[in-house]
Design a protein around this motif. Structure first.
Motif, short mmCIF file in Angstrom:
data_model
loop_
_atom_site.label_atom_id
_atom_site.label_comp_id
_atom_site.label_asym_id
_atom_site.label_seq_id
_atom_site.Cartn_x
_atom_site.Cartn_y
_atom_site.Cartn_z
N SER A 132 30.29 49.00 62.28
CA SER A 132 29.74 49.53 60.80
C SER A 132 30.29 50.90 60.76
O SER A 132 30.81 51.11 59.64
CB SER A 132 28.45 49.30 60.38
N LEU A 133 29.99 51.75 61.40
CA LEU A 133 30.27 53.13 61.31
C LEU A 133 32.02 53.14 61.38
O LEU A 133 32.41 54.19 60.80
CB LEU A 133 29.67 54.05 62.43
N VAL A 134 32.69 52.70 62.62
CA VAL A 134 33.89 52.74 62.66
C VAL A 134 34.76 52.39 61.35
O VAL A 134 35.52 52.92 60.97
CB VAL A 134 34.42 51.90 63.89
N GLN A 135 34.07 50.91 61.09
CA GLN A 135 34.94 50.66 59.57
C GLN A 135 35.08 51.61 58.49
O GLN A 135 35.71 51.92 57.62
CB GLN A 135 34.25 49.22 59.45
N ARG A 136 33.65 52.40 58.31
CA ARG A 136 33.58 53.20 57.11
C ARG A 136 34.63 54.59 57.33
O ARG A 136 35.12 54.91 56.35
CB ARG A 136 32.14 53.86 57.14
N TRP A 137 34.72 54.93 58.55
CA TRP A 137 35.74 55.86 58.98
C TRP A 137 37.07 55.51 58.89
O TRP A 137 37.86 56.14 58.05
CB TRP A 137 35.38 56.58 60.44
N MET A 138 37.23 54.48 59.30
CA MET A 138 38.72 53.70 58.97
C MET A 138 39.25 53.75 57.63
O MET A 138 40.06 53.96 57.20
CB MET A 138 38.85 52.56 59.82
#
Length: 146
Positions: A132-138
């Motif tokens: 979830s965090l990785v997707q927000r950054w990406m």
């Protein structure tokens, strides 16, 4: 003696420091807890003359005996500087490459939160495995932060 660089999170304030060893320390005093919002802070003690600022930090007179350097834009704590003293503390986390420093002592242990010091028994996870965090950054910047 090796030259190291560092600065605040947003990059507005940058410094270069001449460092001659890997020793650092943790301060647990209530003033440091309040200044950082943490249970302790890691510091590297240096001669003031061994630190060169590209941009001077903003400073707050945190007590009658010292001031703290920080960035007003992003809030990064950078220094503890006692008045009329030839040495100062730089926050270990503000160095670009803080990984070589090793804690050699504790200061302000009257306010020590011992439960927070050895947390190696707790479950651990990597930032890059938090989908979830990785997707927000990406979605926002196309990469994870440094």
């Amino acid at each position: 003696m090796v030259e190291m660089s560092g600065g605040c999170q947003c990059g507005r304030i940058r410094y270069r420091a001449r460092v001659d060893d890997d020793e650092a320390y943790l301060c647990h005093c209530r003033m440091c807890q309040r200044a950082t919002g943490g249970v302790s802070i890691a510091f590297k003690n240096l001669l003031k003359t061994d630190v060169t600022w590209e941009t001077q930090p903003d400073r707050y007179a945190s007590s009658p005996i010292a001031e703290r350097g920080f960035c007003t834009r992003c809030g990064t704590p950078l220094t503890y500087e006692a008045h009329a003293h030839d040495r100062m503390d730089l926050t270990v986390g503000s160095f670009d490459d803080p990984y070589g420093f090793k804690p050699t002592e504790h200061s302000g242990c009257e306010s020590w939160h011992r439960n927070w010091l050895d947390s190696s028994h707790l479950p651990a996870s990597r930032t890059d495995q938090n989908t979830s965090l990785v997707q927000r950054w990406m979605d926002k910047v196309g990469k994870l932060p440094d």
